[in-house]
Write a protein that holds these residues in place. Structure first.
Motif, PDB file in Angstrom:
ATOM      1  N   GLU A  79       1.059  -1.125  -0.031  1.00 40.02           N
ATOM      2  CA  GLU A  79       0.086   0.108  -0.046  1.00 40.02           C
ATOM      3  C   GLU A  79       0.988   1.326  -0.263  1.00 40.02           C
ATOM      4  O   GLU A  79       1.688   1.353   0.822  1.00 40.02           O
TER       5      GLU A  79
ATOM      6  N   VAL B 224       0.795   5.219  -0.075  1.00 34.32           N
ATOM      7  CA  VAL B 224      -0.168   6.079  -0.292  1.00 34.32           C
ATOM      8  C   VAL B 224       0.711   7.235  -0.922  1.00 34.32           C
ATOM      9  O   VAL B 224       1.814   7.566  -0.388  1.00 34.32           O
TER      10      VAL B 224
ATOM     11  N   ARG C 131      -5.012   1.358  -6.606  1.00 29.69           N
ATOM     12  CA  ARG C 131      -5.504   1.345  -5.230  1.00 29.69           C
ATOM     13  C   ARG C 131      -5.196   3.065  -4.669  1.00 29.69           C
ATOM     14  O   ARG C 131      -6.250   3.456  -4.062  1.00 29.69           O
ATOM     15  N   ASP C 132      -3.895   3.592  -4.973  1.00 27.49           N
ATOM     16  CA  ASP C 132      -3.929   4.795  -4.495  1.00 27.49           C
ATOM     17  C   ASP C 132      -4.743   5.881  -5.412  1.00 27.49           C
ATOM     18  O   ASP C 132      -5.094   6.848  -4.825  1.00 27.49           O
TER      19      ASP C 132
ATOM     20  N   ARG D 297      -7.847   5.649  -3.930  1.00 21.59           N
ATOM     21  CA  ARG D 297      -7.962   6.337  -2.311  1.00 21.59           C
ATOM     22  C   ARG D 297      -7.876   8.124  -2.831  1.00 21.59           C
ATOM     23  O   ARG D 297      -8.648   8.665  -2.009  1.00 21.59           O
TER      24      ARG D 297
ATOM     25  N   ASP E  59     -10.842  10.352  -1.405  1.00 26.18           N
ATOM     26  CA  ASP E  59     -10.479  11.327  -0.292  1.00 26.18           C
ATOM     27  C   ASP E  59     -10.694  12.487  -0.680  1.00 26.18           C
ATOM     28  O   ASP E  59     -10.552  13.337   0.006  1.00 26.18           O
TER      29      ASP E  59
ATOM     30  N   ASP F 130      -6.138   1.151   2.277  1.00 27.31           N
ATOM     31  CA  ASP F 130      -6.797   2.401   2.109  1.00 27.31           C
ATOM     32  C   ASP F 130      -7.208   2.818   0.704  1.00 27.31           C
ATOM     33  O   ASP F 130      -6.462   2.874  -0.315  1.00 27.31           O
ATOM     34  N   VAL F 131      -8.603   2.842   0.557  1.00 28.04           N
ATOM     35  CA  VAL F 131      -9.108   2.943  -0.886  1.00 28.04           C
ATOM     36  C   VAL F 131     -10.050   4.164  -1.002  1.00 28.04           C
ATOM     37  O   VAL F 131     -10.518   4.575  -1.950  1.00 28.04           O
ATOM     38  N   GLY F 132      -9.984   4.975   0.021  1.00 19.35           N
ATOM     39  CA  GLY F 132     -10.569   6.429  -0.305  1.00 19.35           C
ATOM     40  C   GLY F 132     -11.971   6.147   0.775  1.00 19.35           C
ATOM     41  O   GLY F 132     -12.589   5.409   0.934  1.00 19.35           O
TER      42      GLY F 132
END
Lengths: 175, 346
Positions: B143, B145, B179-180, B183, B187, B220-222
């Protein structure tokens, strides 16, 4: 007074012997009962594998609570051991639990052989294959149960008669 | 640009995987953590052959103490150890992972992936499962970020997302980047920094982008991202469009003809899609039967090509829907500011 004592002794000997016969009769019918419980438990496990595709640790934990008698005992024990030692091969954990079932219950090596064979295949193949193994084991246990049930009924009759008449004979000879 | 390993340290991701290995193999790899510093990309178990790690795209064989060693002096993996690893991966229940085994991989908690090789068991011309597994490839999910930040400006127009496709060979970081991106969109980072989160639906067919556990994403996907896990993309897209009113759909690995049809449905609904596909370049994608019609119809307004150089992940080019390069500089996605770590070891 002496007559009363004799009568009481007579009743105690005959009653005690009859009770012993009943206990032996119950004991001889215990094995097929346990085999029937195991067969029913395996059918419940088949449902978990077939319809729910539930992994064994979850399925065994649930069936440990709901499966009848010996099956519940077996599943609970394997489930607990899997949780405690996830690293161990399932075959070994299953084998230990089946052996413990034999030591604590009335089942012998020949009764438990189908379960031990199942342990070598459990969880290690696709669904249809697992169902075949479980079905085969349940069928083997069923055949063993039918055989033992016939024997058990004859043995139960024998133990009940032997208990009563043996006690009667002993009381007549002794008193 | 600050990158963060959210919630997990580098070694934390590797340690998560060790519990799916038998004790003896685990001991060697615990030793390797000292000799081969993470991040590791893959742990390789091949029956009868040396235990290996893939680190920065390079294969390292390990000896009994976990030190890199030539193949001849490396510790071999037993067939029984491969079998026991598979038992641990599937929770002693291969039947419960039948569909995944048929596809050749199992997704593990944390989004890690166990790829399998062995004898294929077929029926009626279709693979039913993998029997006698001879090799396992445990791929460490990461992951990261912030890795999407250099790409984000290209994927937005006045704060609205444009459909985009990430192209790259296996192991080029497509899933990590998607994935980011998810996120950042969920977000609010994607909407021009204005803080308005995009209503995002992540279609995670292989369970590896969000890695839901008990309904909650472990990665973390948002914050404004809904996750649809499992199930074919086409069906998941239909559910998303019908029920979740998305502004953006994110999905991994276009590979089947139905996937292309599902994208068409999304386009007609005016919803942007960010997705990925195996292809080394725009030219190669144009030759792929599945991708060619999508590119010809200019379904994607942006196409980003990913590449690994010397073990580093990066963007090789960003193109518009006609294939014209908008930016052909190499942009490294892995470095920048040193990782800012949150949380301690698990």
């Amino acid at each position: 007074m002496s007559f009363l004592l004799h009568a009481l002794g007579f009743a105690l000997v005959v009653g005690g012997s009859t009770l012993a016969g009943q206990l032996l009769a119950w004991s001889s019918s215990r094995r097929p009962g346990e085999l029937a419980e195991l067969g029913a438990g395996l059918r419940l496990l088949m449902s978990q594998v077939d319809y729910a595709a539930r992994p064994l640790p979850e399925a065994l934990a649930e069936l440990g609570r709901s499966a009848p008698g010996a099956a519940g005992h077996l599943f609970r024990r394997v489930g607990e051991e899997m949780a405690a030692a996830p690293d161990q091969p399932l075959e070994r954990l299953w084998e230990r639990a089946v052996e413990a079932l034999g030591e604590e219950g009335g089942l012998g090596a020949a009764d438990l052989a189908p379960l031990l064979r199942l342990g070598a295949a459990l969880g290690l193949s696709h669904r249809q294959d697992q169902l075949r193994h479980l079905e085969l084991c349940a069928r083997d246990l069923g055949a063993r149960e039918a055989l033992l049930r016939g024997e058990a009924e004859r043995a139960a009759r024998m133990w009940r008669s032997l208990g009563f008449f043996g006690g009667l004979l002993l009381a007549v000879v002794a008193l | 640009m600050a990158l963060a390993w959210s919630g997990r340290t580098e070694a934390g991701a590797e340690r998560e995987l060790l519990r799916f290995l038998p004790q003896e193999v685990r001991r060697v790899l615990e030793g390797a953590l000292a000799h081969v510093p993470p991040p590791w990309e893959e742990i390789r178990l091949r029956a009868g052959r040396p235990l290996a790690l893939v680190v920065r795209d390079e294969t390292l064989f390990l000896d009994e103490a976990g030190r890199p060693a030539p193949a001849g002096r490396a510790r071999p993996v037993g067939a029984e150890e491969v079998r026991r690893s598979l038992e641990l991966i599937t929770g002693h229940s291969l039947y419960a992972w039948q569909e995944e085994l048929r596809q050749g991989f199992v997704t593990l908690p944390g989004g890690h992936r166990a790829g399998l090789a062995g004898r294929l068991d077929s029926e009626g011309g279709h693979v039913r499962t993998v029997r006698e597994v001879s090799s396992l490839n445990l791929r460490v999910a990461r992951e990261r970020v912030g890795v999407a930040r250099p790409l984000l400006p290209w994927l937005l127009e006045r704060g609205r997302p444009l459909s985009a496709l990430l192209l790259g060979p296996p192991g080029s970081g497509k899933t990590t980047l998607l994935r980011d991106l998810s996120r950042a969109a969920g977000d609010g980072e994607a909407a021009g920094g204005g803080g308005r989160p995009l209503r995002t639906v992540l279609v995670d067919e292989r369970f590896e982008i969000a890695a839901l556990a008990g309904g909650e994403p472990t990665l973390d996907v948002g914050a404004a991202t809904d996750v649809i896990e499992g199930g074919p993309k086409a069906e998941a897209f239909a559910v998303a469009l019908r029920a979740l009113n998305p502004e953006l759909l994110v999905c991994d690995e276009l590979g089947r003809p139905e996937d292309a049809a599902a994208l068409g449905e999304a386009a007609r609904s005016g919803v942007a899609v960010w997705s990925s596909a195996h292809a080394a370049s725009w030219e190669e994608a144009r030759r792929r039967r599945l991708l060619a019609p999508l590119l010809e119809e200019r379904f994607f307004r942006r196409v980003a090509e990913l590449e690994r150089r010397g073990g580093r992940f990066g963007l090789r080019a960003v193109r518009d829907g006609d294939g014209r390069p908008l930016d052909a500089r190499w942009i490294e996605l892995e470095t920048g500011s040193p990782p800012e770590r949150r949380g301690g070891p698990p």
